[in-house]
Design an enzyme around this catalytic site. Structure first.
Site, PDB file in Angstrom:
ATOM      1  N   ASP A 140     -46.799 -47.405 -22.350  1.00  9.84           N
ATOM      2  CA  ASP A 140     -46.438 -46.221 -23.136  1.00  9.84           C
ATOM      3  C   ASP A 140     -44.918 -46.114 -23.145  1.00  9.84           C
ATOM      4  OD1 ASP A 140     -49.195 -45.993 -22.794  1.00  9.84           O
ATOM      5  OD2 ASP A 140     -49.133 -43.801 -22.638  1.00  9.84           O
ATOM      6  N   LYS A 203     -48.132 -42.166 -30.197  1.00 11.34           N
ATOM      7  CA  LYS A 203     -48.415 -41.097 -29.245  1.00 11.34           C
ATOM      8  C   LYS A 203     -47.398 -39.987 -29.437  1.00 11.34           C
ATOM      9  CE  LYS A 203     -48.357 -40.512 -24.178  1.00 11.34           C
ATOM     10  NZ  LYS A 203     -48.308 -41.194 -22.877  1.00 11.34           N
ATOM     11  N   LYS A 239     -52.727 -41.251 -29.940  1.00  9.15           N
ATOM     12  CA  LYS A 239     -52.848 -40.541 -28.660  1.00  9.15           C
ATOM     13  C   LYS A 239     -52.014 -39.270 -28.668  1.00  9.15           C
ATOM     14  CE  LYS A 239     -51.975 -40.989 -23.669  1.00  9.15           C
ATOM     15  NZ  LYS A 239     -51.534 -41.863 -22.573  1.00  9.15           N
TER      16      LYS A 239
END
Lengths: 303, 489
Positions: A140, A203, A239
């Site tokens: 991430d 995300k 996400k």
């Protein structure tokens, strides 16, 4: 992917009307989710959660405990899925990997000088490689918001592409920190940059800035994913992270995914929730469905 | 694994919404409704009643009285008497109090009103609950505030009430149209004889119950039911000072003919065939939402529906593709289900009209697209329908269909789209979608439509005037403009 992809001009991305986005989101929240739909939905939510601990005070002990929780969400209730992944700092990847070795739960590691991203590209690449070498299944990363807001879109694009290369087989999630991007037009632009630069997932947030994930931001990102899919047939994951703490709002997100991208995205391969307290609220709702009564929060483990 | 190179989206193969029907046990419906005249429910002179049905199930909901000329006479007499002796003499602030009271009672019973509106008219409960009933109450609240401030609304013009207003309303927004008509009339100091449409009389009759409960002086509002004949008796009654009609252009023309030579004031809110215009720089995903909202809101039974879509050629493919995908997520069915997006067509007659136009469109060679949704076997339903590759010369583009049917044309330049948008006898509303403010202002000055929405569609507010140009009628409802239709100066 063998097909050549034309990189669009990121100064001219699709325009977004905020009022319209908010109205559409209100429609999602007015869907009534009952009975089997609710039960099935809640279980889906559980299976999509990236249980997260990203604190300076994280220790091996804390990470191990969270990993156990990820695979044993609520053993009192049979038939529950595990969480999708745990999300930790690079230094904790090894511990998490070891703790989850007999499960399907993935290990995601934040990287690239998370959460601010204020470092050099070399360090960001090293940070990524360290996490991958320690066994991270997913990375991430954060984008350089300063460069983005300066209009230096090529810098942001190149950085994502470089990190993607460093990821090797690990799937790359690109965090925009939408709370710092300030407009939905910027969210749309960041989505296109990340997707074309090689993101497997996009995300919303680090969880360190408020506002974190919101429905309007998520919808704009889902629509960017849809436009890319229309063009290429390639699926990108989504996400939302931070700020989703109730089962009810998580179900609204699933409605949004279903009605924007369709059924193919309703699995933890393509949709995740970055959240820590959400799991227990979902479990509480599932126990209520099973027993007919709400239980105290003390019946649900906090790891 | 990911489906590669097959960019089709699947919206319905699993995780579909379980039925979530709104409860109907709490509503209070009588088997038979009489005429509301002079503060009381009275039997019709000839003793005739007709059925009102639920268009989603075709079951009879109640029997409703049919008013004839004698009944209309009685109602007008009651209204005149109330005007002369009570309402025109009452201090304006007192009038305002009654209107506020009606608004509050309506809010208190919002849930019951919403369910009955949905049962009688077929519209989804989501709309009657979130749009019709709250907006209707808001109209009463808004005009209640004006009742004692008419001199400030029209400074130095000495506004005076007209007398008795005869009001005839359509079946697409039964309660909301009753509110649009009654609230400004009362605030301006008039008394009212109102006739709801014959297919949807129930919420107006429930409103009569609320009016009774509110203690409004007898005869100030009279609500009588019936069909075209009853309406004609109101229009032709010599002791009525003002006719307000919302409905079809054909009937509007008849009304205008029949009151010619009298000094009755008239406002008409008639048909429409609005252009909804999407430019290349529009926020496309939100525009698609606006298209859906523009044509499928209330099954397309909306006089200001955005039924003619104009898309600039550069974005036509993507807009149509997105529109088709969005259609797949629209849920058509039981209007009482909270997840239903498109409910039942209001009547058999209207469904026949819509189907007639769908056939015309196919015969004309337009390319038809319908969503793949299933529709209930019983009741009157129609799938959301698109007609692609249409032109101004197609009948389905020229005539008002009043159903969930959208015609799609492409255009190249601003001049072209303005010309085409205005190339229609109607002129009620239009929509413009672009990211550029100057383009919006350019179009709002050139589109001959009473309402032009920019980057949104079908937005209503009591403070905003609404009404048409050309064959869409004249006079405005809503806002201060709506008050002036019920006053002389």
């Amino acid at each position: 992917m063998s097909k050549t992809l034309i990189i669009p001009d990121f100064t001219k991305t699709a325009t977004i009307d905020q009022v319209g986005v908010e109205e559409r989101c209100a429609r999602f929240t007015s869907r009534s989710i009952k009975k089997d739909t609710k039960l099935h939905g809640l279980k889906m939510v559980l299976s999509m959660i990236d249980l997260t601990t990203l604190e300076g005070k994280d220790t091996e002990g804390k990470v191990k405990q969270m990993c156990y929780k990820a695979t044993h969400l609520h053993d009192v209730l049979p038939g529950l899925p595990t969480a999708a992944a745990v999300c930790v700092y690079p230094s904790m990847v090894k511990i998490a990997k070891e703790a989850l070795k007999n499960s399907n739960v993935k290990v995601a590691s934040v990287a690239t000088a998370f959460p601010s991203g204020q470092s050099t590209r070399e360090i960001k690449i090293l940070d990524t490689k360290f996490a991958v070498d320690n066994g991270a299944d997913e990375i991430d990363m954060v984008i350089s918001r300063g460069e983005f807001l300066k209009g230096n879109f090529n810098f942001v694009f190149d950085e994502i592409a470089a990190v993607k290369e460093a990821c090797g087989k690990a799937r790359l999630k690109v965090i925009f920190e939408t709370g710092e991007l300030s407009t939905l037009d910027n969210v749309r632009k960041a989505s296109e940059i990340a997707i074309y630069a090689g993101a497997d997932f996009i995300k919303t947030s680090t969880g360190k800035i408020s506002p974190a994930a919101t429905m309007p931001v998520t919808l704009v990102m889902l629509e960017a994913i849809r436009d890319y899919y229309y063009k290429t047939g390639i699926m990108i994951g989504m996400k939302p992270a931070g700020g989703i703490s109730t089962a009810k709002s998580a179900l609204h997100y699933l409605v949004m995914v279903k009605e924007t991208l369709g059924m193919a995205w309703l699995s933890n391969e393509w949709f995740r929730f970055g959240a820590s307290s959400l799991a227990n609220d979902v479990l509480m709702q599932l126990m209520k469905e099973a027993t007919g009564v709400y239980q105290s929060s003390d019946y649900f483990s906090k790891d | 694994m990911a489906k590669k190179n097959t960019p089709n989206l699947d919206f319905n193969s699993s995780w579909n919404y379980a039925p979530a029907p709104e409860d109907t046990k709490h509503i209070n419906l009588k088997k038979q409704y009489d005429l509301f005249i002079d503060g009381k429910f009275v039997k019709p002179t000839k003793g005739k009643y007709f059925d009102t049905i639920n268009p989603a199930t075709e079951e009879v909901l109640a029997k409703v009285a049919e008013a004839d000329e004698t009944d209309v006479n009685k109602a007008v007499k009651a209204a005149r008497n109330a005007y002369n002796n009570v309402w025109s003499k009452m201090p304006a602030a007192e009038r305002g109090k009654y209107i506020y009271r009606i608004a509050r009672l309506m809010q208190e019973r919002a849930r019951e009103f919403a369910v009955i509106e949905t049962l009688d008219g077929g519209k989804p409960i989501r709309e009657s609950r979130d749009v019709d009933v709250p907006l209707a109450a808001n109209h009463f609240f808004y005009y209640a505030g004006w009742a004692d401030k008419l001199d400030y609304a029209f400074p130095n013009r000495k506004p005076q009430s007209l007398g008795v207003a005869g009001q005839i309303i359509p079946w697409n927004f039964p309660l909301l149209m009753a509110a649009w008509k009654i609230a400004p009339a009362l605030a301006a100091g008039n008394t009212v004889v109102l006739k709801p449409a014959e297919t949807t009389p129930l919420t107006a009759l429930k409103l009569a119950e609320i009016i009774q409960e509110s203690g409004l002086p007898d005869g100030v509002v009279n609500i009588i039911t019936g069909a075209g004949k009853t309406g004609a008796a109101i229009v032709n009654h010599p002791d009525i000072n003002k006719i307000a009609f919302t409905g079809s252009t054909d009937v509007g023309k008849l009304i205008q003919k029949s009151i010619a030579g009298t000094n009755k004031k008239l406002t008409l809110e008639l048909g429409g065939k609005a252009a909804n215009i999407i430019f290349e720089d529009a926020p496309i995903d939100q525009a698609v939402e606006g298209i859906v909202n523009g044509i499928f809101f209330n099954q397309g039974h909306v006089c200001c529906a955005g039924s003619r879509l104009f898309v600039q050629e550069g974005v036509a493919d993507i807009v149509i593709r997105k529109l088709k995908d969005r259609l797949e997520t629209l849920i058509v069915g039981d209007p009482l289900d909270k997840n239903t997006d498109i409910g039942a067509i209001n009547s058999k007659g209207q469904l026949d009209t819509i189907n007639k136009y769908i056939k015309i469109g196919k015969d004309e060679g337009a390319e038809m697209y319908q969503s793949s949704c299933s529709i209930p076997k019983k009741g009157f339903f129609c799938r959301p329908t698109l007609f692609l590759n249409t032109s101004q010369s197609h009948r389905i583009v020229q005539e008002e269909i009043f159903g969930p049917v959208l015609t799609i044309q492409t255009f190249r330049t601003v001049e072209e789209v303005i010309e085409k948008a205005n190339n229609i006898p109607y002129g009620l509303s239009a929509g413009v979608w672009t990211d550029k403010g100057s383009k919006i202002f350019n179009l709002t000055t050139k589109l001959r439509a009473g309402v032009v929405w920019a980057n949104t569609y079908n937005k209503f507010d009591p403070t905003s005037p609404f009404g048409g140009y050309k064959e869409s009628g004249f006079g405005r409802e809503g806002g201060i403009h709506g008050l002036s239709s019920y006053l002389k100066f």
